[in-house]
Scaffold this motif. Structure first.
Motif, mmCIF file in Angstrom:
data_model
loop_
_atom_site.group_PDB
_atom_site.id
_atom_site.type_symbol
_atom_site.label_atom_id
_atom_site.label_comp_id
_atom_site.label_asym_id
_atom_site.label_seq_id
_atom_site.Cartn_x
_atom_site.Cartn_y
_atom_site.Cartn_z
ATOM 1 N N ASP A 84 53.511 52.755 95.734
ATOM 2 C CA ASP A 84 53.156 51.116 95.558
ATOM 3 C C ASP A 84 53.137 50.895 94.248
ATOM 4 O OD1 ASP A 84 53.468 51.177 98.491
ATOM 5 O OD2 ASP A 84 51.252 50.968 98.871
ATOM 6 N N PRO A 85 53.317 49.591 93.873
ATOM 7 C CA PRO A 85 53.215 49.181 92.497
ATOM 8 C C PRO A 85 51.720 49.190 91.914
ATOM 9 C CG PRO A 85 54.673 47.741 93.691
ATOM 10 C CD PRO A 85 54.105 48.724 94.665
ATOM 11 N N LEU A 86 51.805 49.288 90.804
ATOM 12 C CA LEU A 86 50.500 49.699 90.051
ATOM 13 C C LEU A 86 49.806 48.431 90.102
ATOM 14 C CD1 LEU A 86 51.490 51.755 87.058
ATOM 15 C CD2 LEU A 86 50.201 52.437 89.013
ATOM 16 N N PRO A 87 48.407 48.115 90.116
ATOM 17 C CA PRO A 87 47.608 46.792 90.014
ATOM 18 C C PRO A 87 47.659 46.493 88.393
ATOM 19 C CG PRO A 87 46.085 48.657 89.872
ATOM 20 C CD PRO A 87 47.528 49.247 90.318
ATOM 21 N N PRO A 88 47.669 45.131 88.301
ATOM 22 C CA PRO A 88 47.404 44.686 86.848
ATOM 23 C C PRO A 88 46.268 45.032 86.306
ATOM 24 C CG PRO A 88 47.115 42.856 88.327
ATOM 25 C CD PRO A 88 47.560 43.978 89.190
ATOM 26 N N PHE A 89 46.312 45.112 84.699
ATOM 27 C CA PHE A 89 45.155 45.485 84.066
ATOM 28 C C PHE A 89 44.921 44.575 82.945
ATOM 29 C CE2 PHE A 89 46.871 49.550 85.586
ATOM 30 C CZ PHE A 89 45.673 49.827 86.396
ATOM 31 N N SER A 90 43.814 44.231 82.420
ATOM 32 C CA SER A 90 43.572 43.243 81.560
ATOM 33 C C SER A 90 44.211 43.388 80.071
ATOM 34 C CB SER A 90 42.188 43.048 81.375
ATOM 35 O OG SER A 90 41.404 44.091 80.594
ATOM 36 N N SER A 91 44.418 44.808 79.928
ATOM 37 C CA SER A 91 45.066 45.266 78.569
ATOM 38 C C SER A 91 46.629 45.260 78.608
ATOM 39 C CB SER A 91 44.817 46.580 78.376
ATOM 40 O OG SER A 91 45.223 47.602 79.228
#
Length: 431
Positions: free
Chosen positions: A167-174
């Motif tokens: 499953d796609p990786l979640p977004p990260f602030s960086s």
């Protein structure tokens, strides 16, 4: 990018014109005598451009061969190589499961030959069909590793066999991700201890893709050359920091459980038994900003000494970090936001991943700063418990984050190794 269809054929044994790299090395002495016929000008040019080496046999670096067949694919636990290429492909319009299976069969055949130090194609293709880029080199620890991306399964009609770990990786602030440089249907990792051997493999893989798959993105990396240090050492990244000290080791009792997907689970995903998940990130390092920091401040950002990689709590590189140790001023020796502290298994419920990166340098960006950093590659049995767990923690206050920019990302399911007579992914594509 040029992609020519060059189907792989069988073995070249017995063909007088099919000279493998191994056989070529054996004829070096005879060829040397013929070389004396060069004119004075030609000899001077040759002498200036090459080394007069003795003995003429391969060094250990050039002769080292990694096996293609096995329980796991090569290039996961293989020691870091000096050169690397990462390349992602998308299946061409109209290409489906049948075409993907044929491609994986061709790719596996080429990988097996090249990793054994043989030409990419057999004798039936005619003399000169192999590019000859690595004609006089040994295997040089070449590895070629294959993985499948999220969309690959829909495009081959195998959605029911797509594992949830993909499953796609979640977004990260960086994240500052470029979609064109992320993900892909198929992923290939190439590593070798010789740049020409690695490039030779890259060209062979590109040619075999032919009309079945087109290049989505390609990234090129490097590490220190084996033998460049007095003794084997943990690699350094472009910030000058020792990088990889806390990696799980194959001798650890729980290594396989952390890195490789076990069998005996959901039958739909049994094709992944013995495989792993690769998270790939292109992480740009803001080197101009980093290099302005005094060494002492750099060490506090990381939590380790720059000279030898030892934790700021004391000891040597391999000494476990004492996360509770304080200095005379009562402050933690390893700061609360130090990268090594935040990413440690102790702070992440035991989460661990095998980091196996390459550095990269792609010149100067439009703003005049180095376009350089890390082609981060990590391996784990479960990305949610490995990379995602650690990256979420880093995302919330890592002192290193202001000096990094994540510019590309991918997640790939990497099947287990191919048995003799099998190609990589066969248990998925022919099920």
């Amino acid at each position: 990018m040029n992609r020519n269809s060059t189907p792989s054929t069988g073995d070249d044994t017995g063909a007088p014109h099919a000279l493998t790299r191994r056989r070529l090395l054996g004829t070096a002495g005879a060829a040397g005598a013929a070389g004396l016929a060069l004119g004075a000008a030609g000899g001077a040019i040759g002498y200036a451009a090459t080394r007069d080496e003795a003995p003429t046999t391969l060094t250990a670096v050039g002769s080292t061969e990694v096996m293609f067949h096995g329980k796991h694919q090569p290039g996961i636990t293989t020691p870091l190589q000096a050169r690397g290429h990462l390349i992602a492909f998308d299946l061409a319009p109209g290409a489906g499961r049948k075409e993907a299976a044929a491609l994986m069969r061709r790719w596996s055949a080429v990988a097996r030959r090249l990793m054994a130090g043989e030409p990419a194609e057999g004798a039936a293709d005619g003399p000169g069909h192999d590019t000859g880029i690595a004609l006089d080199a040994g295997p040089s620890s070449l590895t070629i590793t294959f993985g499948f991306g999220y969309d690959f399964f829909a495009r081959t009609g195998l959605t029911a066999r797509r594992p949830p770990g993909l499953d796609p990786l979640p977004p990260f602030s960086s994240d500052h991700l470029d979609a064109g440089w992320s993900n892909g249907d198929l992923w290939v990792q190439i590593g070798a201890d010789d740049a020409l051997v690695a490039f030779h493999a890259l060209r062979a893989i590109q040619r075999e893709a032919a009309s079945t798959a087109t290049v989505r993105w390609q990234m090129n990396g490097f590490n220190r050359t084996p033998g460049a240090t007095a003794k084997p050492m943990t690699a350094r990244n472009l910030m000058g920091q020792v990088d990889g000290t806390g990696n799980p080791k194959p001798t650890d009792a729980d290594f396989d459980r952390r890195i490789f997907v076990p069998g005996g689970q959901n039958a739909a995903y049994d094709w992944l038994t013995g495989g792993s998940y690769a998270v790939v990130r292109r992480i740009r390092m803001l080197l101009d900003d980093w290099e302005k920091l005094p060494v002492e401040q750099q060490e506090r950002v990381i939590g380790r000494r720059k000279a030898d990689g030892a934790p700021l709590s004391g000891g040597t590189e391999t000494t476990p970090m004492d996360l509770d140790k304080v200095g005379p001023d009562g402050k933690l020796l390893i700061p609360e936001n130090a990268h090594a502290r935040i990413s440690s298994p102790e702070r992440n419920s035991g989460a661990a991943m095998l980091r196996r990166p390459f550095s990269y340098h792609d010149g100067i960006s439009a703003d005049g700063t180095p376009d350089a950093g890390l082609l981060f590659i990590c391996w784990q049995a479960d990305p949610l418990r490995g990379f995602v767990t650690v990256q979420r923690k880093l995302d919330r206050g890592d002192a290193l984050s202001p000096f990094l920019r994540h510019e590309a990302s991918g997640l790939f399911a990497v099947p287990g190794g191919a048995a003799a007579g099998e190609y990589v992914g066969q248990r998925l594509l022919e099920s």
